[in-house]
Design a protein around this motif. Structure first.
Motif, PDB file in Angstrom:
ATOM      1  N   LEU A 112       4.097 100.901  42.556  1.00 22.11           N
ATOM      2  CA  LEU A 112       4.549  99.574  42.961  1.00 22.11           C
ATOM      3  C   LEU A 112       3.738  98.489  42.237  1.00 22.11           C
ATOM      4  CD1 LEU A 112       4.694 100.308  46.766  1.00 22.11           C
ATOM      5  CD2 LEU A 112       6.627  99.470  45.443  1.00 22.11           C
ATOM      6  N   ARG A 113       4.223  97.430  41.983  1.00 16.88           N
ATOM      7  CA  ARG A 113       5.563  96.961  41.787  1.00 16.88           C
ATOM      8  C   ARG A 113       5.977  97.218  40.355  1.00 16.88           C
ATOM      9  NH1 ARG A 113       6.430  91.217  44.878  1.00 16.88           N
ATOM     10  NH2 ARG A 113       8.296  91.272  43.651  1.00 16.88           N
ATOM     11  N   THR A 114       7.270  97.496  40.194  1.00 15.95           N
ATOM     12  CA  THR A 114       7.857  97.813  38.900  1.00 15.95           C
ATOM     13  C   THR A 114       7.395  96.850  37.809  1.00 15.95           C
ATOM     14  OG1 THR A 114       9.814  98.741  39.965  1.00 15.95           O
ATOM     15  CG2 THR A 114      10.074  97.995  37.687  1.00 15.95           C
ATOM     16  N   GLU A 115       7.646  95.566  38.018  1.00 12.87           N
ATOM     17  CA  GLU A 115       7.447  94.549  36.976  1.00 12.87           C
ATOM     18  C   GLU A 115       6.052  93.952  36.974  1.00 12.87           C
ATOM     19  OE1 GLU A 115       7.839  92.147  40.597  1.00 12.87           O
ATOM     20  OE2 GLU A 115       8.668  94.060  39.923  1.00 12.87           O
ATOM     21  N   GLN A 116       5.263  94.307  37.922  1.00 13.20           N
ATOM     22  CA  GLN A 116       3.953  93.672  38.056  1.00 13.20           C
ATOM     23  C   GLN A 116       2.881  94.663  37.629  1.00 13.20           C
ATOM     24  OE1 GLN A 116       3.840  90.918  41.340  1.00 13.20           O
ATOM     25  NE2 GLN A 116       1.744  91.495  41.781  1.00 13.20           N
ATOM     26  N   CYS A 117       2.297  95.385  38.548  1.00 11.76           N
ATOM     27  CA  CYS A 117       1.156  96.239  38.217  1.00 11.76           C
ATOM     28  C   CYS A 117       1.542  97.466  37.394  1.00 11.76           C
ATOM     29  CB  CYS A 117       0.415  96.636  39.485  1.00 11.76           C
ATOM     30  SG  CYS A 117      -0.270  95.176  40.324  1.00 11.76           S
ATOM     31  N   VAL A 118       2.738  98.030  37.627  1.00 13.66           N
ATOM     32  CA  VAL A 118       3.133  99.204  36.849  1.00 13.66           C
ATOM     33  C   VAL A 118       3.425  98.804  35.402  1.00 13.66           C
ATOM     34  CG1 VAL A 118       4.694 101.178  36.666  1.00 13.66           C
ATOM     35  CG2 VAL A 118       4.022 100.332  38.930  1.00 13.66           C
ATOM     36  N   GLU A 119       4.246  97.790  35.219  1.00 13.04           N
ATOM     37  CA  GLU A 119       4.563  97.345  33.860  1.00 13.04           C
ATOM     38  C   GLU A 119       3.313  96.860  33.129  1.00 13.04           C
ATOM     39  OE1 GLU A 119       7.035  93.913  31.427  1.00 13.04           O
ATOM     40  OE2 GLU A 119       7.612  94.312  33.504  1.00 13.04           O
ATOM     41  N   THR A 120       2.486  96.087  33.799  1.00 14.20           N
ATOM     42  CA  THR A 120       1.289  95.549  33.153  1.00 14.20           C
ATOM     43  C   THR A 120       0.339  96.674  32.744  1.00 14.20           C
ATOM     44  OG1 THR A 120       1.542  93.553  34.479  1.00 14.20           O
ATOM     45  CG2 THR A 120      -0.575  93.855  33.381  1.00 14.20           C
ATOM     46  N   THR A 121       0.182  97.664  33.602  1.00 13.35           N
ATOM     47  CA  THR A 121      -0.667  98.810  33.254  1.00 13.35           C
ATOM     48  C   THR A 121      -0.082  99.565  32.067  1.00 13.35           C
ATOM     49  OG1 THR A 121      -1.504  99.005  35.505  1.00 13.35           O
ATOM     50  CG2 THR A 121      -1.647 100.975  34.119  1.00 13.35           C
ATOM     51  N   ALA A 122       1.232  99.740  32.042  1.00 11.04           N
ATOM     52  CA  ALA A 122       1.875 100.424  30.911  1.00 11.04           C
ATOM     53  C   ALA A 122       1.625  99.674  29.609  1.00 11.04           C
ATOM     54  CB  ALA A 122       3.379 100.560  31.168  1.00 11.04           C
ATOM     55  N   ARG A 123       1.746  98.367  29.635  1.00 15.43           N
ATOM     56  CA  ARG A 123       1.533  97.573  28.417  1.00 15.43           C
ATOM     57  C   ARG A 123       0.078  97.667  27.937  1.00 15.43           C
ATOM     58  NH1 ARG A 123       5.108  92.880  27.359  1.00 15.43           N
ATOM     59  NH2 ARG A 123       6.971  93.070  28.647  1.00 15.43           N
TER      60      ARG A 123
END
Length: 194
Positions: A112-123
């Motif tokens: 959680l959240r898709t666009e916040q912590c998950v996406e930011t960590t992926a980037r």
């Protein structure tokens, strides 16, 4: 060990919020559990990440008892649990060191959240040179209010506001933004083979 599963912010803080009723993915916790079981079976590192806002007095302040892994999921004693205070799991933690010591070269992210912590960590993981797999059906998010909406808007008002960005649109935008640039986008079945 070359891969690690990073489970991001699958914590009770979210469930304690009224917004939880709008979670876009009812299969989120079950899919995360499937990924955890698969990673353990493959002998991969499982890293649990929790978000803390110390001193805030809110649901993400560990002092209030909600900054813990959701009750359905359990970390094993030898699986690191890392507490962060930024949106990505690297900046305010020793995650990078943990992965380096374990010989990890690729990461699978969910939570959680898709666009916040998950996406930011992926980037950030991609920028640090990790091969990143983003498991879209093992992430969850919520509708996002328009930036001019009142901060104390109720869930009913959020959902009634035509300016609200739907969770489905958030998820789609995240997939488009990550795919081919920062991560391989896949599903739980794409990772587990089932």
């Amino acid at each position: 060990m070359t891969n690690a599963l990073i489970v991001i912010d699958a914590q009770e803080s979210f469930r304690a919020r009224p917004l939880w009723q709008t979670l876009d993915n009812p299969d989120l916790i079950g899919n995360v559990q499937r990924l955890v079981d698969d990673a353990r079976a493959k002998g991969e590192l499982v890293v649990w990440v929790l978000h803390n806002e110390p001193g805030s007095g809110g649901l993400f302040d560990a002092a209030n008892g909600y900054v813990r892994i959701v009750d359905e999921l359990k970390a094993l004693a030898d699986e690191p649990t890392i507490v962060k205070t930024s949106h990505n799991a690297f900046s305010t933690t020793n995650l990078g060191q943990t992965l380096t010591v374990a010989g990890v070269r690729s990461v699978t992210v969910c939570g959680l959240r898709t666009e916040q912590c998950v996406e930011t960590t992926a980037r950030v993981a991609s920028d640090f040179g990790y091969d990143v797999t983003y498991v879209t059906d093992a992430t969850g998010t919520f509708p996002i209010p328009h930036w001019e909406a009142p901060a104390d808007q109720s869930v009913a008002e959020l959902l009634a506001d035509p300016r609200t960005l739907s969770a489905a649109d958030v998820k789609t935008r995240t997939e488009y933004a990550l795919a081919g640039r920062f991560a391989t986008v896949t599903t739980t079945g794409g990772v587990t083979g089932s």
